[in-house]
Design a protein around this motif. Sequence first.
Motif, PDB file in Angstrom:
ATOM      1  N   LYS A  67      20.458  -7.973  -1.409  1.00 34.59           N
ATOM      2  CA  LYS A  67      19.762  -8.274  -0.169  1.00 34.59           C
ATOM      3  C   LYS A  67      19.015  -9.610  -0.248  1.00 34.59           C
ATOM      4  O   LYS A  67      18.717 -10.207   0.781  1.00 34.59           O
ATOM      5  N   SER A 211       7.482  -6.015  -4.472  1.00 36.02           N
ATOM      6  CA  SER A 211       8.128  -7.307  -4.677  1.00 36.02           C
ATOM      7  C   SER A 211       7.095  -8.392  -4.962  1.00 36.02           C
ATOM      8  O   SER A 211       5.921  -8.215  -4.653  1.00 36.02           O
ATOM      9  N   TYR A 391      15.955 -14.343   0.325  1.00 29.30           N
ATOM     10  CA  TYR A 391      15.415 -13.882   1.606  1.00 29.30           C
ATOM     11  C   TYR A 391      15.276 -15.010   2.640  1.00 29.30           C
ATOM     12  O   TYR A 391      14.348 -15.010   3.446  1.00 29.30           O
TER      13      TYR A 391
HETATM   14  C1  LIG Z   1      14.229  -5.257  -2.461  1.00 27.49           C
HETATM   15  C2  LIG Z   1      14.715  -4.393  -3.549  1.00 27.49           C
HETATM   16  C3  LIG Z   1      15.057  -4.933  -4.801  1.00 27.49           C
HETATM   17  C4  LIG Z   1      14.877  -6.396  -5.133  1.00 27.49           C
HETATM   18  O1  LIG Z   1      13.566  -6.798  -5.090  1.00 27.49           O
HETATM   19  P1  LIG Z   1      13.171  -8.282  -5.565  1.00 27.49           P
HETATM   20  O2  LIG Z   1      11.732  -8.373  -5.255  1.00 27.49           O
HETATM   21  O3  LIG Z   1      13.989  -9.222  -4.763  1.00 27.49           O
HETATM   22  O4  LIG Z   1      13.467  -8.366  -7.027  1.00 27.49           O
HETATM   23  C5  LIG Z   1      15.569  -4.098  -5.764  1.00 27.49           C
HETATM   24  N1  LIG Z   1      15.735  -2.775  -5.524  1.00 27.49           N
HETATM   25  C6  LIG Z   1      15.431  -2.217  -4.336  1.00 27.49           C
HETATM   26  C7  LIG Z   1      15.654  -0.781  -4.144  1.00 27.49           C
HETATM   27  C8  LIG Z   1      14.897  -2.992  -3.327  1.00 27.49           C
HETATM   28  O5  LIG Z   1      14.573  -2.433  -2.161  1.00 27.49           O
END
Ligand SMILES: *Cc1c(COP(=O)(O)O)cnc(C)c1O
Length: 432
Positions: A67, A211, A391
């Motif tokens: 994502k 995050s 993002y």
């Molecule tokens: C958003 C998300 C991530 C990645 O988070 P980062 O802050 O970009 O490292 C990993 N696992 C899940 C389940 C997430 O929702």
Amino acid sequence: MILHPHFDVNEAGHLTVAGVDAVSLAEKYGTPLYLIDTDAVRAMCRLYKNTVKTAFGGASVPAYAGKALCYKGLYRLIAEEGLSADCVSSGELYTAHSAGFPMERVFFHGNNKTDEDLAYALELGVGHVVVDGTDELEALERIAAEKGARAKILLRITPGIDPHTHKKIVTGSVDSKFGMAIATGQAFDFVKAALAAPHIELDGWHCHVGSQIFDIDPFTDACDIMLAFTARVKALFGYTPKILNLGGGMGVRYVEDDPGIDYVKNLTDMGAEFDRMCALYGLEKPAVVLEPGRSIVAAAGATLYTCGSVKTVTGFRNYVSIDGGMPDNPRYALYQSRYTVVNASRAAEKSDFPCTLAGRCCESGDLIAEDAALAQPKRGDIIAVLVTGAYNYSMASNYNRIPRPPVVELSSEGDRLAVRRETREDLLALDL
Ligand SMILES: *Cc1c(COP(=O)(O)O)cnc(C)c1O
């Protein structure tokens, strides 16, 4: 060097990204333009892969969270580097599959997967569905039974941690739309239901605390809570998980006053704590999965814009407007995220023009930075926003019917168009 080693200034006084002159890239591809240094992405993949393995034990792996930045070429890179992947929608699954990503290395997330999503995941042979709640478990059991399949799953568990970060990106606290909470006891019923489902194979747990986290305490706290939960489950049901997935969330340096992060040290320290806690709870070590998104791609990216209007509101402030904004980077509008901005055409000059960097949308909240300082900008200068690899493209929209910028990859092999620019015709492609 500016902020990260792949941002620098050349003899022409222009910003360079991965050693390439940003102004000439803007001329070649037009603006707005997303750049991604794939050598920097690969370096982070290798760092994670090697360190996770040594810190947490043999079968432990990083899974890239798609994502953060998702297009076919990036999934090919992630596959080549041997990482697993985390996908959060049928669209991300389709992208990974189309890129030839080995689907058995995919974890499929989301707090509200539809029946179609679940059926599609099983058709593609996704490695693990991360089941978010009891009714999704029932739906997956039914769909797997219809297909005569057995779905491998992890359960999303809510450890109840506040990682001291922006509350919109806190997902691990008890009152959350994600997962089933330990604190309410619902997580135990969830395990019991999964163990009883004939077309479900329970391989372990997942949690994700948030995050842009800079220190390791939220992760070691989550690890502690998850291992204590594991010990309770073992005592109650005689079940031991094979996989403990601790999610993503490691921070990234966006501005000079963010702390620098030693990822190797953080992961190594987390691994030592994990070992200590497994011994303390008398548990065999499960394989650990971490899901970095931002920390793999953010620093590797930059966005180039062309400067348009430069306006001083007498007695208030200077507005510098660029030919992009919230459609290609909605993060300031959403979270007041901070960025480092540079006048790429005059990168060797002093940044002494205080300004607000504004987008081009008909929306006063369409800003990229409010406390910026640039070398005196002129109409036509190239303005760079650094650390936009995560993002930005993945959150881009066509608000105001603005076409999305292309993604250009930079590496030791040169520059390569990885995602083409949207055209005006693309904007009408769905209109009947
Ligand atoms: C958003 C998300 C991530 C990645 O988070 P980062 O802050 O970009 O490292 C990993 N696992 C899940 C389940 C997430 O929702």
